[in-house]
Write an enzyme that holds these catalytic residues in place. Structure first.
Site, short mmCIF file in Angstrom:
data_model
loop_
_atom_site.label_atom_id
_atom_site.label_comp_id
_atom_site.label_asym_id
_atom_site.label_seq_id
_atom_site.Cartn_x
_atom_site.Cartn_y
_atom_site.Cartn_z
N LYS A 237 0.83 -1.22 0.00
CA LYS A 237 0.00 0.00 0.00
C LYS A 237 0.86 1.26 0.00
O LYS A 237 0.59 2.19 -0.76
CB LYS A 237 -0.92 0.04 1.24
CG LYS A 237 -1.91 -1.09 1.32
CD LYS A 237 -2.87 -0.91 2.49
CE LYS A 237 -2.21 -0.95 3.85
NZ LYS A 237 -1.72 -2.27 4.26
N ARG B 62 -9.32 0.98 9.36
CA ARG B 62 -8.86 -0.39 9.61
C ARG B 62 -9.94 -1.22 10.32
O ARG B 62 -9.75 -2.42 10.50
CB ARG B 62 -7.64 -0.30 10.52
CG ARG B 62 -6.43 -1.09 10.09
CD ARG B 62 -5.32 -0.76 11.07
NE ARG B 62 -4.09 -1.46 10.84
CZ ARG B 62 -3.12 -1.05 10.04
NH1 ARG B 62 -3.27 0.05 9.35
NH2 ARG B 62 -2.01 -1.74 9.95
N ARG C 284 11.54 -7.09 4.56
CA ARG C 284 11.53 -5.70 5.03
C ARG C 284 12.13 -5.64 6.44
O ARG C 284 12.84 -4.70 6.77
CB ARG C 284 10.09 -5.17 5.04
CG ARG C 284 10.01 -3.70 5.35
CD ARG C 284 8.63 -3.14 5.08
NE ARG C 284 7.70 -3.45 6.14
CZ ARG C 284 6.39 -3.14 6.13
NH1 ARG C 284 5.87 -2.53 5.09
NH2 ARG C 284 5.62 -3.43 7.14
N ARG D 201 12.15 -2.06 10.98
CA ARG D 201 10.97 -1.45 11.59
C ARG D 201 10.64 -2.25 12.83
O ARG D 201 10.64 -3.48 12.80
CB ARG D 201 9.82 -1.49 10.58
CG ARG D 201 9.19 -0.13 10.38
CD ARG D 201 8.18 -0.17 9.30
NE ARG D 201 6.93 -0.80 9.72
CZ ARG D 201 5.81 -0.74 9.00
NH1 ARG D 201 5.81 -0.10 7.85
NH2 ARG D 201 4.72 -1.33 9.42
N ARG E 295 -0.58 -8.76 13.17
CA ARG E 295 -1.16 -7.82 12.20
C ARG E 295 -1.95 -8.55 11.11
O ARG E 295 -2.99 -8.09 10.65
CB ARG E 295 -0.06 -6.94 11.62
CG ARG E 295 0.27 -5.78 12.56
CD ARG E 295 1.73 -5.40 12.52
NE ARG E 295 2.19 -4.99 11.22
CZ ARG E 295 3.39 -5.26 10.72
NH1 ARG E 295 4.26 -5.96 11.40
NH2 ARG E 295 3.73 -4.81 9.55
P1 ADP Z 1 1.18 -2.49 8.24
O1 ADP Z 1 0.05 -2.31 7.27
O2 ADP Z 1 2.38 -3.14 7.62
O3 ADP Z 1 0.77 -3.15 9.54
P2 ADP Z 1 1.10 0.35 8.90
O4 ADP Z 1 2.22 1.31 8.73
O5 ADP Z 1 -0.16 0.57 8.14
O6 ADP Z 1 1.74 -1.06 8.61
O7 ADP Z 1 0.67 0.28 10.45
C1 ADP Z 1 1.64 0.04 11.48
C2 ADP Z 1 0.93 -0.01 12.85
O8 ADP Z 1 0.29 1.26 13.13
C3 ADP Z 1 -0.20 -1.04 12.98
O9 ADP Z 1 0.26 -2.33 13.29
C4 ADP Z 1 -1.02 -0.43 14.14
O10 ADP Z 1 -0.38 -0.67 15.38
C5 ADP Z 1 -0.92 1.06 13.88
N1 ADP Z 1 -2.04 1.59 13.04
C6 ADP Z 1 -1.93 2.09 11.78
N2 ADP Z 1 -3.13 2.49 11.32
C7 ADP Z 1 -4.02 2.23 12.31
C8 ADP Z 1 -5.43 2.38 12.43
N3 ADP Z 1 -6.16 2.91 11.43
N4 ADP Z 1 -6.02 2.01 13.60
C9 ADP Z 1 -5.31 1.50 14.60
N5 ADP Z 1 -3.97 1.29 14.56
C10 ADP Z 1 -3.33 1.64 13.43
#
Ligand code: ADP
Length: 195
Positions: A13, A88, A127, A133, A144
């Site tokens: 994404k 989400r 990654r 990360r 996740r």
């Molecule tokens: P990925 O899709 O690889 O998990 P992201 O960068 O989208 O990576 O998200 C990293 C972390 O940020 C998630 O595991 C969560 O802890 C938090 N996060 C991101 N977006 C949200 C959201 N909309 N609601 C709750 N937590 C979120």
């Protein structure tokens, strides 16, 4: 133009969002990046969210809504945004709809990047090796992916039931090939892109 980019962790994404900001002329808004920036600057909120990020859990909706609201009010988002990592959960999707409706706006299209779990695991593990990360560790990755299946996939049914166009895109293979498919999906949904 509000475009929601949807897909599990590792589906690409962030990469695709960066590639389409120019084509759509709106910024890429990633809740994950907003949260990581908050954690890195060490604010009180940053201290609260850092352990949640590391464990791969979901940050409370109130925190997300605060950060996202602030970001969508910035002048560069006046014309819209490509949302990555948000909404989400179904409650987050409802909150977004309410927020947009007060400004006479709506989600225009949802693009779904489809990638099977073995490829996702491979990408997330590589990654982890390259970018270090904090959340790219095996326990967090499993958390996740499970969370995505349980809480995030229902968001697609929510949008379908609301009549929002949902377009699936094959997210496997070369990033440029995926980009071309994304542009085709946008144009088949009636959106003009500049490349
Ligand atoms: P990925 O899709 O690889 O998990 P992201 O960068 O989208 O990576 O998200 C990293 C972390 O940020 C998630 O595991 C969560 O802890 C938090 N996060 C991101 N977006 C949200 C959201 N909309 N609601 C709750 N937590 C979120």
């Amino acid at each position: 133009m509000i475009c929601v980019l949807f897909g599990p962790p590792g589906s690409g994404k962030g990469t695709q969002a960066e590639m389409i900001t120019q084509a759509l002329g709106v910024p890429h808004v990633s809740t994950g990046e907003l949260l990581r920036a908050e954690a890195a600057t060490g604010t009180a909120l940053g201290h609260e969210v850092a352990p949640v990020l590391e464990a791969g859990g979901l940050v409370p909706d109130a925190v997300i809504e605060h950060l996202l609201g602030r970001r969508l009010e910035a002048p560069d988002a006046a014309a819209g945004a490509i949302l990555d990592g948000y909404p989400r959960t179904v409650p987050q999707a409802r909150d977004l709809d309410g927020r947009l409706a007060t400004a006479g706006r709506r989600v225009d299209v949802v693009l779904v990047l489809e990638v099977g779990e073995p490829t996702l695991m491979e990408r997330l593990n590589s990654r982890a090796a390259e970018q270090h990360r904090a959340d790219d560790n095996p326990a967090s990755i499993a958390e996740r992916l499970a969370e995505h299946r349980l809480l995030t996939e229902p968001v697609l049914d929510y949008y379908r039931s609301e009549g929002v166009p949902v377009r699936e895109v094959d997210g496997t293979g070369d990033i440029h090939a995926v980009h071309r498919r994304v542009l085709q999906a946008l144009s088949s949904a009636g959106f003009r892109t500049s490349d």
